[in-house]
Write a protein that holds these residues in place. Structure first.
Motif, PDB file in Angstrom:
ATOM      1  N   GLU A  79     -21.433 -34.715 -15.930  1.00  0.00           N
ATOM      2  CA  GLU A  79     -22.777 -34.183 -16.138  1.00  0.00           C
ATOM      3  C   GLU A  79     -22.654 -32.862 -16.903  1.00  0.00           C
ATOM      4  OE1 GLU A  79     -25.082 -36.217 -12.331  1.00  0.00           O
ATOM      5  OE2 GLU A  79     -24.732 -34.051 -12.318  1.00  0.00           O
ATOM      6  N   GLY A  80     -23.804 -32.274 -17.257  1.00  0.00           N
ATOM      7  CA  GLY A  80     -23.788 -31.020 -18.011  1.00  0.00           C
ATOM      8  C   GLY A  80     -23.375 -31.234 -19.450  1.00  0.00           C
ATOM      9  N   GLY A  81     -22.997 -30.143 -20.120  1.00  0.00           N
ATOM     10  CA  GLY A  81     -22.626 -30.218 -21.529  1.00  0.00           C
ATOM     11  C   GLY A  81     -21.927 -28.952 -21.970  1.00  0.00           C
ATOM     12  N   PRO A  82     -21.390 -28.957 -23.188  1.00  0.00           N
ATOM     13  CA  PRO A  82     -20.606 -27.819 -23.662  1.00  0.00           C
ATOM     14  C   PRO A  82     -21.461 -26.644 -24.131  1.00  0.00           C
ATOM     15  CG  PRO A  82     -20.701 -29.506 -25.346  1.00  0.00           C
ATOM     16  CD  PRO A  82     -21.398 -30.073 -24.146  1.00  0.00           C
ATOM     17  N   LEU A  83     -20.847 -25.469 -24.141  1.00  0.00           N
ATOM     18  CA  LEU A  83     -21.428 -24.288 -24.779  1.00  0.00           C
ATOM     19  C   LEU A  83     -20.757 -24.094 -26.133  1.00  0.00           C
ATOM     20  CD1 LEU A  83     -21.504 -21.643 -21.881  1.00  0.00           C
ATOM     21  CD2 LEU A  83     -23.242 -23.345 -22.492  1.00  0.00           C
ATOM     22  N   VAL A  84     -21.461 -23.467 -27.071  1.00  0.00           N
ATOM     23  CA  VAL A  84     -20.884 -23.095 -28.362  1.00  0.00           C
ATOM     24  C   VAL A  84     -21.157 -21.618 -28.593  1.00  0.00           C
ATOM     25  CG1 VAL A  84     -20.894 -23.455 -30.853  1.00  0.00           C
ATOM     26  CG2 VAL A  84     -21.176 -25.413 -29.303  1.00  0.00           C
ATOM     27  N   ILE A  85     -20.071 -20.836 -28.614  1.00  0.00           N
ATOM     28  CA  ILE A  85     -20.156 -19.385 -28.838  1.00  0.00           C
ATOM     29  C   ILE A  85     -19.301 -19.080 -30.062  1.00  0.00           C
ATOM     30  CG2 ILE A  85     -19.909 -17.104 -27.816  1.00  0.00           C
ATOM     31  CD1 ILE A  85     -21.690 -18.913 -26.149  1.00  0.00           C
TER      32      ILE A  85
END
Length: 604
Positions: A79-85
């Motif tokens: 579940e959820g998803g990635p962050l992009v920084i």
């Protein structure tokens, strides 16, 4: 101009500034406005899951292709998803809760990875798969809430542990599955374990030190709930002294007073956070007479102090496990000719609620699934659901089955977050379409053991075959603009974009792109496993990408994830979703999509 990453040029300046509370409060408030990054699990503080990027649009979405992919090496539900920084993508997994930093300049090559050491016994007290809904970012740190309740801060450049804090006791059934939320100089986290007699709470930790700033429980005396008996309101009235003890028999409030494993939203203008509390324990309603306050409620709290401003209980004395933890979507728009600061929530119980998020006034409450039958409606003056006695699971007594209750305990929507497009004014709801038979049973509390007291069977509504729907919905009128029927629940988080394309994933594993106005399918691609993760978008070197985390599991697919076979196993989900194994298999994978060719545009 693109906001610099903490791991690119400007990092030294940012890290120095981040030491001050003022900068900590402004950092994410600014970063969330940059559509080229995806800096929070739900995209922004308002939880709209809307992106202003429009390179991918209704004209070229049909040309989407896989740009690159990444295997997490973990088999349970993702579940959820990635962050992009900046040029880094941060990807998480279910237990054992690995975190990967993937370098976008090298097509997702691993810059670092973190794998905590946790007791495998924790798996046994995770009710609905070993899921985790994501990491948070702020102040050069990545924050992870581990299954064993440890909240850990990782250095975003190296993955090394900066600090860690224990948020509960897994031996008593307390676990961590929620994504943290950073507000100002605090990282907020709820708790899981509603099926083990755990008392719900929201805790704020200092992002620099990991020390507890405040903790607020869902039930109990005012000193625990941080409720002011005069200033805190519900439906416009003061809640009164020790309202968190109201509607509980004896000390039952200590055994399942609404865990907080969902999502948290934030309004910088009012400095209020918004989140929901889950089911009261046990599931057998006869064992906990009363309204069971404040389970199944929407909370508005001051972000700095945790003090409650208002509360709204959607399902008093819950009889069906309709947890209230789904996301709170914050939208500013006119309601009946007056500009309002609104909060819209699609609850497990099948009703869509819209409230004034400043005052807590209930404005709209309508069914978003026509199959809902446990209540005919909601009284806007009292806020109470108008229940249908036939579908009560208490009135018939223990060991008597109540049949054809809609929705099932899975809800008309579970934690999978909806999206909102300001261009269309519509919400895009990834939904379940499931009913159930419910049999209450007597259960005794034993710390660390299941505290449920119910047997369930789940199935589609009578005369229908689809277990899922994807719905474009007008929350102001309570009407659907269009819907797409899916054979299984739509358990992925939706994404809406300025290109008038909406994305969602199916449990069979298809990433789908549809026209935001009509619902017409524009693109479909079968990823390596069923999708219960959330879709996001970002740019790298001026080009827009779509990313999705697949890996079937979660409550609906717990049969596949945990190898369960009985129809009533997995709290009733196994029988309903048995056919899913014909379409997909286990295995976590990140798949990133692009439209090949074309001209990259400068980042905003």
């Amino acid at each position: 101009m693109r906001i610099p990453s903490m791991i690119q040029a400007g990092a030294a300046i940012a890290l120095v500034m981040a030491a001050t509370p003022a900068f900590a409060r402004e950092e994410l408030t600014t970063m969330q406005k940059d559509p080229n990054q995806w800096v929070m699990p739900l995209g922004n503080y308002s939880s709209t899951r809307y992106s202003e990027l429009a390179q991918i649009n209704t004209a070229n979405a049909k040309d989407l292709k896989v740009a690159w992919s990444f295997s997490t090496g973990v088999l349970r539900g993702h579940e959820g998803g990635p962050l992009v920084i900046g040029n880094m993508m941060y990807v998480h997994t279910p237990f054992p809760n690995k975190v990967f930093a993937l370098d976008l300049s090298r097509n997702g090559a691993i810059a670092w990875q973190y794998e905590p050491k946790q007791d495998n016994k924790t798996i046994a007290v995770m009710c609905c798969d070993t899921v985790n809904r994501g990491v948070a970012y702020a102040d050069g740190k990545v924050f992870l809430h581990q299954a064993d309740t440890t909240l850990v801060a990782l250095d975003a450049k190296t993955g090394k542990v900066v600090w860690s804090a224990k948020n509960g006791d897994a031996t008593k059934g307390e676990t961590g599955t929620a994504a943290p939320t950073v507000v100002g100089n605090k990282v907020l986290i709820g708790n899981s374990g509603g099926e083990f007699g755990v008392r719900g709470m929201m805790t704020a930790y200092d992002i620099a030190t990991g020390k507890v700033a405040w903790r607020a429980y869902s039930s109990g005396p005012d000193s625990d709930t941080l409720i002011d008996p005069v200033k805190t309101t519900s439906m416009g009235k003061a809640v009164g002294k020790d309202s968190g003890l109201a509607g509980w028999k004896g000390d039952q409030w200590k055994l399942g007073g609404g865990t907080t494993w969902g999502w948290t939203s934030y309004d910088p203008a009012t400095n209020l956070i918004y989140y929901g509390s889950g089911n009261p324990g046990a599931w057998n309603p006869a064992q906990r007479p009363g309204n069971n306050r404040w389970s199944m409620s929407i909370w508005a709290r001051d972000a700095d102090t945790g003090k409650a401003k208002w509360i709204y209980q959607m399902t008093p004395h819950d009889e069906w496990d309709y947890d209230g933890v789904n996301e709170m979507i914050l939208v500013d728009k006119a309601f009946k000719g007056k500009d309002r600061k609104l909060l819209t929530h699609f609850d497990r119980n099948g009703f869509s609620y819209t409230l004034d998020r400043v005052s807590g006034e209930l404005l709209v409450a309508e069914k978003y699934d026509p199959a809902v039958n446990w209540a005919t409606g909601v009284d806007l003056k009292t806020g109470l659901p108008q229940r249908v006695a036939k579908y009560s699971t208490e009135g018939n007594g223990e060991d008597v089955v109540t049949k054809d209750v809609c929705p099932a305990a899975l809800g008309s929507k579970d934690q999978q977050p909806a999206a909102y497009s300001p261009k269309t004014g519509l919400f895009y709801i990834p939904a379940n379409h499931v009913c159930m038979d419910y049999e209450p049973t007597k259960v005794a509390y034993v710390a660390g053991s299941p505290y449920v007291g119910a047997n369930l069977s789940m199935y589609p509504p009578k005369g229908e075959q689809n277990l899922g729907r994807f719905v474009a919905y007008d929350a102001m009128t309570g009407k659907a603009a269009w819907e797409i029927k899916e054979p299984f629940s739509v358990w992925s988080g939706a994404l809406a974009t300025a290109g008038d394309v909406v994305f969602y994933g199916t449990m069979e594993g298809y990433l789908k792109a549809v026209d935001a106005k009509s619902g017409k399918e524009l693109y479909s691609f079968k990823t390596p496993s069923g999708i219960i993760g959330n879709i996001n978008t970002y740019t790298y070197q001026g080009k827009q990408y779509i990313a999705v985390l697949s890996g079937v599991g979660g409550w609906a697919a717990i049969g596949m994830a945990a190898g369960l076979t009985g129809d009533q196993d997995g709290l009733g989900a196994v029988g309903a979703y048995r056919g899913l194994s014909q379409y997909t298999n286990l295995g976590g994978a990140l798949t990133v999509f692009e439209v090949p060719g074309g001209t990259a545009v400068a980042s905003r």
